[in-house]
Design an enzyme around this catalytic site. Structure first.
Site, PDB file in Angstrom:
ATOM      1  N   ASP A  25       0.989  -1.088  -0.072  1.00 30.10           N
ATOM      2  CA  ASP A  25       0.426  -0.275  -0.494  1.00 30.10           C
ATOM      3  C   ASP A  25       1.010   1.466  -0.019  1.00 30.10           C
ATOM      4  O   ASP A  25       0.305   2.077   0.465  1.00 30.10           O
ATOM      5  CB  ASP A  25      -0.712  -0.054   1.285  1.00 30.10           C
ATOM      6  CG  ASP A  25       0.071  -0.649   2.083  1.00 30.10           C
ATOM      7  OD1 ASP A  25       1.327   0.106   2.555  1.00 30.10           O
ATOM      8  OD2 ASP A  25      -0.439  -0.630   3.158  1.00 30.10           O
ATOM      9  N   GLU A  62      -0.964  -9.035  -1.296  1.00 32.48           N
ATOM     10  CA  GLU A  62      -1.879  -7.839  -0.496  1.00 32.48           C
ATOM     11  C   GLU A  62      -2.764  -7.006   0.390  1.00 32.48           C
ATOM     12  O   GLU A  62      -2.897  -6.336  -0.208  1.00 32.48           O
ATOM     13  CB  GLU A  62      -0.879  -7.323   0.296  1.00 32.48           C
ATOM     14  CG  GLU A  62      -0.666  -7.081   1.911  1.00 32.48           C
ATOM     15  CD  GLU A  62      -0.232  -6.507   3.125  1.00 32.48           C
ATOM     16  OE1 GLU A  62      -0.070  -5.310   2.803  1.00 32.48           O
ATOM     17  OE2 GLU A  62       0.657  -7.821   3.938  1.00 32.48           O
ATOM     18  N   GLU A  67      -2.324   5.393   2.883  1.00 34.07           N
ATOM     19  CA  GLU A  67      -1.965   3.607   2.326  1.00 34.07           C
ATOM     20  C   GLU A  67      -3.211   3.686   2.281  1.00 34.07           C
ATOM     21  O   GLU A  67      -3.276   2.666   1.374  1.00 34.07           O
ATOM     22  CB  GLU A  67      -0.887   2.999   3.557  1.00 34.07           C
ATOM     23  CG  GLU A  67      -0.189   3.274   3.623  1.00 34.07           C
ATOM     24  CD  GLU A  67       0.464   3.852   4.510  1.00 34.07           C
ATOM     25  OE1 GLU A  67      -0.346   4.496   5.589  1.00 34.07           O
ATOM     26  OE2 GLU A  67       1.890   4.564   4.159  1.00 34.07           O
ATOM     27  N   HIS A 126       6.761   3.897  13.089  1.00 30.45           N
ATOM     28  CA  HIS A 126       6.905   4.755  12.442  1.00 30.45           C
ATOM     29  C   HIS A 126       5.706   5.515  11.943  1.00 30.45           C
ATOM     30  O   HIS A 126       5.353   6.579  10.413  1.00 30.45           O
ATOM     31  CB  HIS A 126       7.713   3.879  11.417  1.00 30.45           C
ATOM     32  CG  HIS A 126       6.867   2.918  10.657  1.00 30.45           C
ATOM     33  ND1 HIS A 126       6.298   1.749  11.462  1.00 30.45           N
ATOM     34  CD2 HIS A 126       6.564   3.312   8.895  1.00 30.45           C
ATOM     35  CE1 HIS A 126       5.989   0.955   9.960  1.00 30.45           C
ATOM     36  NE2 HIS A 126       6.198   2.127   9.184  1.00 30.45           N
ATOM     37  N   ARG A 151       2.927   7.976   9.953  1.00 28.26           N
ATOM     38  CA  ARG A 151       2.395   9.283   9.717  1.00 28.26           C
ATOM     39  C   ARG A 151       1.999   9.629  10.435  1.00 28.26           C
ATOM     40  O   ARG A 151       1.667  10.342  10.869  1.00 28.26           O
ATOM     41  CB  ARG A 151       2.680   9.551   7.969  1.00 28.26           C
ATOM     42  CG  ARG A 151       2.959  11.004   8.096  1.00 28.26           C
ATOM     43  CD  ARG A 151       1.883  10.497   6.125  1.00 28.26           C
ATOM     44  NE  ARG A 151       3.821   9.987   5.598  1.00 28.26           N
ATOM     45  CZ  ARG A 151       4.438  10.776   5.274  1.00 28.26           C
ATOM     46  NH1 ARG A 151       4.058  12.217   5.239  1.00 28.26           N
ATOM     47  NH2 ARG A 151       5.525  10.570   4.430  1.00 28.26           N
ATOM     48  N   HIS A 202      13.323   3.844  13.551  1.00 23.57           N
ATOM     49  CA  HIS A 202      13.273   4.115  11.861  1.00 23.57           C
ATOM     50  C   HIS A 202      14.002   5.261  11.427  1.00 23.57           C
ATOM     51  O   HIS A 202      13.304   6.738  12.120  1.00 23.57           O
ATOM     52  CB  HIS A 202      11.328   4.406  11.830  1.00 23.57           C
ATOM     53  CG  HIS A 202      11.084   4.477   9.701  1.00 23.57           C
ATOM     54  ND1 HIS A 202      10.632   5.776   9.388  1.00 23.57           N
ATOM     55  CD2 HIS A 202      10.623   3.382   9.749  1.00 23.57           C
ATOM     56  CE1 HIS A 202      10.693   5.365   8.421  1.00 23.57           C
ATOM     57  NE2 HIS A 202      10.069   4.753   8.593  1.00 23.57           N
TER      58      HIS A 202
HETATM   59  N1  UDP Z   1      11.719  -4.887  10.166  1.00 19.45           N
HETATM   60  C1  UDP Z   1      13.374  -4.797   9.872  1.00 19.45           C
HETATM   61  N2  UDP Z   1      13.828  -4.136  10.673  1.00 19.45           N
HETATM   62  C2  UDP Z   1      13.497  -3.361  11.704  1.00 19.45           C
HETATM   63  C3  UDP Z   1      12.257  -3.148  12.367  1.00 19.45           C
HETATM   64  C4  UDP Z   1      11.397  -3.799  10.961  1.00 19.45           C
HETATM   65  O1  UDP Z   1      13.458  -5.505   8.744  1.00 19.45           O
HETATM   66  O2  UDP Z   1      14.538  -2.672  12.450  1.00 19.45           O
HETATM   67  C5  UDP Z   1      10.910  -5.459   9.927  1.00 19.45           C
HETATM   68  C6  UDP Z   1      10.005  -6.289   9.923  1.00 19.45           C
HETATM   69  O3  UDP Z   1      10.204  -7.698  10.300  1.00 19.45           O
HETATM   70  C7  UDP Z   1       8.845  -6.278   8.962  1.00 19.45           C
HETATM   71  C8  UDP Z   1       8.563  -5.156   7.978  1.00 19.45           C
HETATM   72  O4  UDP Z   1      10.335  -4.851   8.502  1.00 19.45           O
HETATM   73  O5  UDP Z   1       8.814  -7.462   8.560  1.00 19.45           O
HETATM   74  C9  UDP Z   1       7.322  -4.215   8.812  1.00 19.45           C
HETATM   75  O6  UDP Z   1       8.492  -2.790   8.078  1.00 19.45           O
HETATM   76  P1  UDP Z   1       7.802  -1.810   8.374  1.00 19.45           P
HETATM   77  O7  UDP Z   1       7.573  -1.239  10.208  1.00 19.45           O
HETATM   78  O8  UDP Z   1       8.751  -0.436   8.121  1.00 19.45           O
HETATM   79  O9  UDP Z   1       6.591  -1.568   7.157  1.00 19.45           O
HETATM   80  P2  UDP Z   1       5.187  -2.127   7.797  1.00 19.45           P
HETATM   81  O10 UDP Z   1       4.579  -3.453   7.803  1.00 19.45           O
HETATM   82  O11 UDP Z   1       3.952  -1.065   8.570  1.00 19.45           O
HETATM   83  O12 UDP Z   1       3.987  -0.972   6.767  1.00 19.45           O
END
Ligand code: UDP
Length: 386
Positions: free
Chosen positions: A99, A121, A135, A211, A213, A244
């Site tokens: 997204d 997804e 998103e 993280h 927004r 982040h």
């Molecule tokens: N993740 C990572 N390193 C970190 C924190 C998270 O590799 O320091 C991984 C986590 O295992 C997951 C993904 O990043 O698979 C999640 O990404 P993020 O939280 O940025 O985005 P969202 O999932 O909310 O779209």
């Protein structure tokens, strides 16, 4: 042979598309598909790190990230660049996951270039265009452009059916995040965890990621107050918080939590290290989509620091709680899990609600063969051996 262009731009997209890319390039599929991986570079550093965890290098890197870029500016440049790429490359199918701005622009550019688009997804809905912002709109636009909707769960399929997408275009495959989790945990571990996350074994690890927004500003401050209070109340916990790189989060976290005893702040971790830390965690506090999916498969109780979630399955089966960002609500829920062993044990169950580790296989079967041979994913309390 079909030519599939897979477009990705951020850390979670790389993690969730990596198993599909590896599968399509494996002996089993090599005769049926040619794969081009296109990076928009939406999040340069985090994306590079995630790709490296899977030994992947994009075939084409548009490298579009600029410092302090507004999402509208990024989307404008990205739509132009992806349109140019699709018109030149003319893939048979464009595939994007999730997204992000990259998904919004991939789906629109594919539609405008008349390249059939597959959305991985698909069907996640929070019901509010404000949370997660932007998103929720991105995934709705992607759905409009898609010829194939790869829904992770039955509830995602229901959303798509309610929006009147054709039944035959929707495939319930599970979430590829669980394929990735399986892939990384089955590989020989690489490298030591960084020293800043290592603490004495007697302390229970509380892992934090934040993280989104919509949490910038006051909501983040409220969460940080709760973390400070938890550390004061529970002398047996250690909080680890990989930051982040967004300065809105990073600077606020450093100000509110920097230098506190038993609170460790550091750089974002590589995917393999982060998953290793997740498996050791006693409790997870997060607003991340991917982490909400991983935690139930690992059996780690989770507090979701958001007002809504498009991933309700873990909450429904009691392994995650949607607590929002109010200090008191977080304190009540976390104190119960940290102080009441029976409440903790009830939430510390491995459940297979987001995937069984075979989502990529099902997607490849549909895109390359035209049909899914393995039965559709059904969520259930089945243990996944990751
Ligand atoms: N993740 C990572 N390193 C970190 C924190 C998270 O590799 O320091 C991984 C986590 O295992 C997951 C993904 O990043 O698979 C999640 O990404 P993020 O939280 O940025 O985005 P969202 O999932 O909310 O779209």
């Amino acid at each position: 042979m079909k030519h599939l262009a897979l477009i990705l731009g951020t850390r979670p997209e790389a993690i969730k598309l990596a198993p599909l890319i590896h599968l399509l390039r494996s002996e089993r599929w090599r005769g049926g598909a040619r794969v081009s991986v296109i990076s928009t570079g939406q999040h340069r550093e985090l994306l590079r790190g995630a790709l490296a965890s899977f030994d992947l290098v994009p075939d084409l890197d548009l490298d579009l990230m600029e410092p302090s870029q507004h999402p509208g500016e990024l989307a404008g440049v990205m739509l132009r660049e992806l349109s140019r790429v699709f018109l030149e490359m003319r893939p048979d199918i464009a595939v994007a996951q999730g997204d992000t701005t990259t998904v919004l622009c991939s789906s629109l550019a594919a539609f405008l270039a008349r390249v059939p688009f597959a959305h991985v997804e698909a069907g996640l809905r929070s019901g509010s265009l404000r949370e997660p912002f932007p998103e929720e709109l991105h995934r709705r636009v992607a759905a409009q452009c898609a010829s194939w909707h790869f829904a992770p769960t039955e509830s995602a399929r229901e959303h798509l059916l309610c929006e009147r997408f054709g039944e035959a275009s929707i495939h319930v495959v599970g979430n590829t995040s669980i394929d990735a989790l399986k892939w990384i945990t089955q590989r020989e571990p690489r490298g030591e965890l960084p020293s800043w996350v290592r603490g004495p074994d007697r302390l229970k690890l509380v892992l934090v990621t934040l993280h989104r927004r919509e949490s910038f500003g006051e909501p983040l401050e409220r969460v940080f107050r709760a973390i400070r209070e938890l550390v004061a109340r529970f002398p047996d916990i250690l909080v680890a918080y990989p930051l982040h790189p967004n300065p809105n989060v990073r600077d606020a976290a450093m100000r509110a939590l920097g230098g506190l005893d038993r609170v460790r702040l550091g750089e974002a971790l590589s995917y393999e290290h982060f998953v290793r830390l997740e498996t050791r965690a006693h409790l997870i506090l997060t607003d991340s989509g991917g982490v909400q999916e991983e935690a139930p498969s690992l059996g780690i109780p989770t507090l979701v620091l958001r007002n809504t979630t498009e991933r309700p399955e873990a909450v429904a089966c009691g392994v995650a709680q949607l607590v929002g960002t109010e200090t008191d609500a977080i304190l009540v829920a976390a104190s119960r899990l940290l102080g009441d062993p029976s409440a903790y044990d009830a939430a510390a169950r491995k459940v297979n609600v987001y995937g069984d580790g075979h989502a990529s296989e099902r997607i490849a079967e549909v895109l390359v063969d035209g049909a899914m041979r393995r039965p559709a994913f059904v969520a259930g309390p089945v243990e996944l051996s990751v």
